[in-house]
Every structure is written in C-alpha cells, then in structure tokens.
Design a protein around this motif. Structure first.
Motif, short mmCIF file in Angstrom:
data_model
loop_
_atom_site.label_atom_id
_atom_site.label_comp_id
_atom_site.label_asym_id
_atom_site.label_seq_id
_atom_site.Cartn_x
_atom_site.Cartn_y
_atom_site.Cartn_z
N ALA A 91 0.84 -1.20 0.00
CA ALA A 91 0.00 0.00 0.00
C ALA A 91 0.87 1.25 0.00
N GLY A 92 0.63 2.14 -0.94
CA GLY A 92 1.47 3.34 -0.99
C GLY A 92 0.88 4.43 -1.86
N LEU A 93 1.38 5.63 -1.68
CA LEU A 93 0.98 6.78 -2.47
C LEU A 93 2.21 7.47 -3.04
N MET A 94 2.13 7.87 -4.30
CA MET A 94 3.20 8.63 -4.93
C MET A 94 2.60 9.93 -5.44
N LEU A 95 2.84 11.01 -4.72
CA LEU A 95 2.26 12.31 -5.04
C LEU A 95 3.37 13.32 -5.26
N PHE A 96 3.51 13.78 -6.49
CA PHE A 96 4.57 14.72 -6.83
C PHE A 96 4.15 16.15 -6.49
N SER A 97 5.12 16.95 -6.08
CA SER A 97 4.91 18.39 -5.91
C SER A 97 6.26 19.05 -5.71
N ALA A 98 6.34 20.32 -6.08
CA ALA A 98 7.56 21.09 -5.84
C ALA A 98 7.56 21.58 -4.39
N TRP A 99 8.75 21.74 -3.82
CA TRP A 99 8.83 22.22 -2.44
C TRP A 99 8.16 23.58 -2.28
N LYS A 100 8.28 24.42 -3.30
CA LYS A 100 7.73 25.77 -3.19
C LYS A 100 6.21 25.77 -3.04
N ASP A 101 5.56 24.67 -3.45
CA ASP A 101 4.10 24.57 -3.34
C ASP A 101 3.64 24.14 -1.96
N THR A 102 4.59 23.73 -1.12
CA THR A 102 4.28 23.28 0.26
C THR A 102 2.98 22.48 0.32
N ALA A 103 2.93 21.39 -0.43
CA ALA A 103 1.73 20.55 -0.50
C ALA A 103 1.67 19.64 0.73
N VAL A 104 1.46 20.27 1.88
CA VAL A 104 1.56 19.56 3.15
C VAL A 104 0.55 18.44 3.27
N ASP A 105 -0.65 18.63 2.75
CA ASP A 105 -1.65 17.57 2.81
C ASP A 105 -1.16 16.32 2.08
N ASP A 106 -0.55 16.50 0.91
CA ASP A 106 0.00 15.36 0.17
C ASP A 106 1.15 14.73 0.94
N TRP A 107 2.00 15.55 1.54
CA TRP A 107 3.11 15.02 2.34
C TRP A 107 2.57 14.13 3.46
N ASP A 108 1.56 14.64 4.16
CA ASP A 108 1.00 13.89 5.29
C ASP A 108 0.39 12.57 4.84
N ARG A 109 -0.29 12.60 3.70
CA ARG A 109 -0.90 11.36 3.19
C ARG A 109 0.15 10.31 2.87
N MET A 110 1.25 10.74 2.27
CA MET A 110 2.32 9.79 1.95
C MET A 110 2.99 9.27 3.22
N ILE A 111 3.21 10.14 4.18
CA ILE A 111 3.83 9.70 5.43
C ILE A 111 2.93 8.70 6.15
N ASP A 112 1.65 8.97 6.18
CA ASP A 112 0.72 8.06 6.86
C ASP A 112 0.67 6.68 6.20
N THR A 113 0.64 6.66 4.87
CA THR A 113 0.52 5.38 4.17
C THR A 113 1.85 4.69 3.97
N ASN A 114 2.84 5.42 3.46
CA ASN A 114 4.10 4.81 3.06
C ASN A 114 5.01 4.48 4.24
N LEU A 115 4.85 5.20 5.35
CA LEU A 115 5.66 4.93 6.53
C LEU A 115 4.85 4.19 7.60
N ARG A 116 3.84 4.86 8.12
CA ARG A 116 3.07 4.23 9.20
C ARG A 116 2.37 2.97 8.73
N GLY A 117 1.85 2.98 7.51
CA GLY A 117 1.16 1.80 7.00
C GLY A 117 2.07 0.58 6.96
N TYR A 118 3.30 0.76 6.52
CA TYR A 118 4.25 -0.35 6.47
C TYR A 118 4.57 -0.85 7.88
#
Length: 247
Positions: A91-118
């Motif tokens: 189970a994982g998410l791959m969400l691209f974004s530039a740092w300047k866009d500070t897509a924090v919601d996407d970052w959180d979703r990936m951390i929750d699934t790709n780290l905590r989920g594993y």
C-alpha cells in the motif's frame, strides 16, 4: 512444486495496480491470498476473478494507516487460513509536488501510508513469525528510494525509509531468526498513479514520466521470484524499471 503453495499471503494495497497484479500472480503460484485495501468493490471483483480461476483468495477492507485495523487484518487472515506466512507490504501513495508549493496535505498522506502503513502491517504479523521462526516480509520500495527526482522529495524520503527498515529487518530478524526479508524497487509502472497527483505542476511531470512506463505484471513477476525461494535463500532487493528509464 512452488514454495508458495498454500502459503498464507497478505497483500496490502491490493485493489489495483501492482497490488492487484501481485495478488493474481501469487494466487496462480498456489498461495492463499488475503487482499487488503480500502476499496471494497475492487477487492470483491478481484477475489471473484481469482477464485473463478480455481485459486484461493479472500479480502478484508483495511486502512493500514490505522494500527488497530492492520492488526485486525492479520487476525482475519489467521482465522481464515492460518498463520500468516508472507506479508507483501505494498500500500502506498506517490504524489509529486515542488517544495515551493508546500503541499503539506500530500506530504502527510504519503507519510501516513508509506511509513506508518508499512510499520503497522509489519507489527501485525511479526510476533507470530518470530514465534515460529519462519515467514517472509516483502516491502515494496521504489527506484525513488535510490535516486531523487524533481518534484519527488517527500515521496523519495518515504522510499529511502522503506529501504532502511528492510535492511534493518534483514539483519535483525532475518539473520537471527530465519525470517526472509525482501524488497522490490520498481521504476515507472503504469498503474494510473499520475492521475492521482493533485498538484497541477506535479501532475504534468508525472504524466510525462509515465510515457515509458511498464505494466504492473512485470513487477508482480519480480515479487513472485523473490518470494518463491526456499527458506535458506533471501532475495534482498530487486530493481525493475523500463529499459528507457535513465535513473
């Protein structure tokens, strides 16, 4: 006879893409597969496809970001088929974004699934494997865990994390307890991932990157190879990507 014959195998993120292809491939090798994801309609359809082909499969709707839900998944698998022999942490998410866009919601979703989920899935199956001194954990990483591409900083960080925990598991529970630990690191795979990128610039980059993608069945074959080994053999890392992918 395949070493996967009758192996109770949990596949997370199994409703589509690499997870679905892997579930079908492992079932075809004789594994008893337990499919986990959040989309029940897709899980139900996939189980029907597998069982109609004469193979063994069931499913449980599961959110691996919820620790209790991951634990309940392992308990369901054990009650249905017996002790979990194999975990495919996919189970994982791959969400691209530039740092300047500070897509924090996407970052959180990936951390929750790709780290905590594993971690939650590993915690759910590891105690029984340690008690039996047998089992196989396969973590799905990525070439993004080897090379960092533009717009993929946080995603790559999660996959470097997967590489680190897999190597730690290999040394700690593999060497000391005989549990096999593997990792498969796919490159660009055509799973529809580009359509899930919410950031506009990130989606544009993802669509361009996806042009040379290879099908998820290629990764499923690599997973089957890593898992279909005798107990004294561990395939630690398989990197698989399109021939034209330069990184």
């Amino acid at each position: 006879m395949s070493n996967l014959t009758n192996a109770v195998t949990v596949v997370t993120g199994a409703s589509s893409g690499i997870g679905a292809a892997t579930a079908k491939r492992l079932a075809a090798s004789g594994a008893k597969v337990v499919l986990a994801a959040r989309n029940e309609d897709k899980l139900r359809a996939l189980v029907s496809e597998i069982t109609e082909a004469g193979r063994t499969a069931t499913y449980r709707v599961t959110d691996v970001t919820d620790r209790a839900d991951a634990k309940a998944l392992a308990a369901f698998a054990e009650k249905t088929y017996g002790s979990v022999d194999v975990l495919v942490n996919n189970a994982g998410l791959m969400l691209f974004s530039a740092w300047k866009d500070t897509a924090v919601d996407d970052w959180d979703r990936m951390i929750d699934t790709n780290l905590r989920g594993y971690l939650h899935a590993i915690a759910a199956v590891l105690p029984s494997m340690l008690e039996r001194r047998s089992g196989h954990i396969l973590n799905m990483s990525s070439v993004a865990g080897i090379n960092v591409g533009e717009g993929a900083g946080v995603y790559s960080a999660t996959k470097f994390f997967v590489r680190a925990i897999t190597e730690s598991l290999r040394k700690e529970v593999g060497v000391a307890n005989g549990i096999q630990v593997s990792m498969v690191s796919p490159g660009v795979i055509d799973t529809g991932w580009a359509d899930k990128v919410s950031d506009a610039e990130g989606r544009k980059a993802a669509t361009e990157l996806n042009k040379d993608a290879i099908p998820p069945e290629a990764v499923a074959d690599a997973v089957a190879y890593a898992l279909d080994q005798p107990a004294n053999v561990s395939v630690n890392d398989v990197v698989i990507h399109p021939t034209k992918q330069g990184w």
